[in-house]
Scaffold this active site. Structure first.
Site, PDB file in Angstrom:
ATOM      1  N   TYR A  61       0.889  -1.315  -0.052  1.00 21.86           N
ATOM      2  CA  TYR A  61       0.045   0.021  -0.201  1.00 21.86           C
ATOM      3  C   TYR A  61       0.899   1.235   0.034  1.00 21.86           C
ATOM      4  CZ  TYR A  61      -4.004   2.729   1.930  1.00 21.86           C
ATOM      5  OH  TYR A  61      -5.026   3.620   2.201  1.00 21.86           O
ATOM      6  N   SER A  62       0.790   2.127  -0.990  1.00 24.14           N
ATOM      7  CA  SER A  62       1.534   3.131  -1.042  1.00 24.14           C
ATOM      8  C   SER A  62       3.008   2.857  -1.103  1.00 24.14           C
ATOM      9  CB  SER A  62       1.204   4.206   0.034  1.00 24.14           C
ATOM     10  OG  SER A  62       1.804   5.521  -0.207  1.00 24.14           O
ATOM     11  N   LEU A  63       3.824   3.718  -0.401  1.00 23.20           N
ATOM     12  CA  LEU A  63       5.165   3.124  -0.424  1.00 23.20           C
ATOM     13  C   LEU A  63       5.536   1.769  -0.358  1.00 23.20           C
ATOM     14  CD1 LEU A  63       8.308   3.800  -0.301  1.00 23.20           C
ATOM     15  CD2 LEU A  63       8.267   4.193   2.232  1.00 23.20           C
TER      16      LEU A  63
END
Length: 403
Positions: A230-232
């Site tokens: 998720y994201s990074l």
């Protein structure tokens, strides 16, 4: 896709908070009235008003809990947890020593823990062995049968927390019969705040112990483990999957090929050169000016300095240099779903780079503004995004041989 603020960071974070409404993390009216009391870019007002909303809703939850009203208590405590997280978000002047930030973070964790005990599906707090310590986590179960089921390991990102995992993925997963193992790793949530462990680029050192732990659980189908970033986390899990080959599937939301490049691209060319060459006496005053002008830059550099264990914003940017899939993306062997967002505020163009570098079975899905899914991690389009993710995972797992 503008939501409620002109300030792009305030607007995105408000959309993020509101987007969790479909899984019980917000009430639209509460979000709207809270945002109305906040002036664009005023971080003090942001904390004050989100905290006030969180405390009001928390009190509702406590009152309902005392009266034995399980559903009402659960609903209020879930929202309070998300609102406390949102209130604390910009408090990054000195997060390691900030008593108020620590208190808000604690309340977000505690209200979620209370709510988790009231969910209709079982939730088990876990401690995952990691080096000489443990990583906090939750095992979200589809039911209490103890039967092994397909399992998703949820890996959050640059600023997300363990408690956010329910709204971001786990609620959608258990509704479809999946188990979810979520955790805070180095640089994340309670691990950076309570243990002081910063991010590390060699994330396989984190994921391999998590997979070891997952395989020790009778509720986990060992042949059907997916890893979700998720994201990074989209970089972190891709890096890990290049070395950890016990995975049946990989999901990147969103794809991130080179985190260092995203930081460098956000800076003027001369400043990037100063940072790269260590000319901090010249670089840091310019960085301070950029931080004073932009909420996005100010928050990102402060959060990065803290979570990467850096001495300064310039040091943080240099510490991101090893965070790349160059030379290792072709070592990922499991089927991989790469998600992209048309208007990604942070990682635009990176998902396509990941997709192009992969040699494993792969699929790319782009969330668009026209369907309301064009923002980073498809905030505001959780139902659509999770439908796409789990339809893809279902097809991958259904094609595997039955043990």
């Amino acid at each position: 896709m503008k939501f409620l603020f002109d300030d792009e960071s305030f607007d995105f974070e408000t959309l993020r908070a509101a987007g969790f409404a479909c899984y019980g993390g917000a009430e639209l009216g509460e979000v709207l009235t809270t945002a109305r009391r906040i002036t664009d870019g005023d971080e003090a007002a942001w904390l004050r008003e989100w905290r006030a909303t969180a405390e009001r809703v928390h009190a509702i939850g406590d009152d309902c809990l005392a009266k034995g009203r399980k559903v009402s208590a659960r609903e209020a405590l879930l929202r309070a947890s998300n609102y406390y997280r949102t209130a604390e978000f910009y408090r990054r002047d000195n997060p390691a020593e900030d008593a108020e930030a620590r208190e808000l973070s604690r309340r977000s964790r505690e209200t979620f823990t209370q709510a988790a005990q009231l969910l209709d599906t079982p939730v088990r707090p876990v401690s995952i062995p990691f080096q000489d310590t443990t990583l906090p986590g939750y095992l979200y179960l589809a039911d209490d049968s103890g039967a092994p089921r397909p399992t998703v390991i949820f890996n959050s990102g640059f600023d997300s927390t363990l408690e956010e995992s329910w709204f971001a993925l786990a609620a959608a997963a258990v509704a479809r019969g999946y188990q979810v193992l979520a955790f805070d790793g180095p640089g994340q949530g309670a691990v950076i705040r309570e243990q002081g462990l910063p991010f590390r680029h060699d994330w396989e050192a984190v994921i391999t112990p998590v997979v070891d732990y997952a395989l020790s659980l009778p509720e986990v189908d060992p042949a059907r483990i997916a890893l979700y970033g998720y994201s990074l986390g989209g970089y972190l899990v891709a890096r890990a999957a290049a070395f950890e080959h016990r995975l049946a599937a990989l999901v990147l939301n969103d794809g991130l090929f080179d985190y260092h490049a995203t930081n460098v691209k956000a800076m003027p060319e001369f400043l990037a050169e100063w940072v790269e060459s260590g000319r901090d006496a010249e670089a840091l005053p310019v960085t301070a000016l950029l931080m004073a002008y932009s909420t996005t830059v100010r928050w990102a550099l402060r959060n990065g300095t803290w979570t990467f264990g850096a001495a300064s914003p310039a040091d943080y940017v240099r510490k991101t240099e090893p965070y790349t899939l160059a030379g290792i993306a072709d070592q990922i062997v499991c089927p991989t779903l790469v998600l992209d967002a048309e208007n990604d505020l942070f990682f635009r163009g990176e998902a396509q780079r990941v997709y192009d570098a992969l040699t494993c079975p792969k699929e790319l899905i782009v969330g668009t503004e026209a369907e309301g899914a064009g923002e980073h991690c498809h905030m505001g389009a959780a139902l659509l995004t999770n439908q796409r993710v789990f339809d893809w995972l279902d097809a991958i797992f259904e094609a595997l041989p039955v043990a």
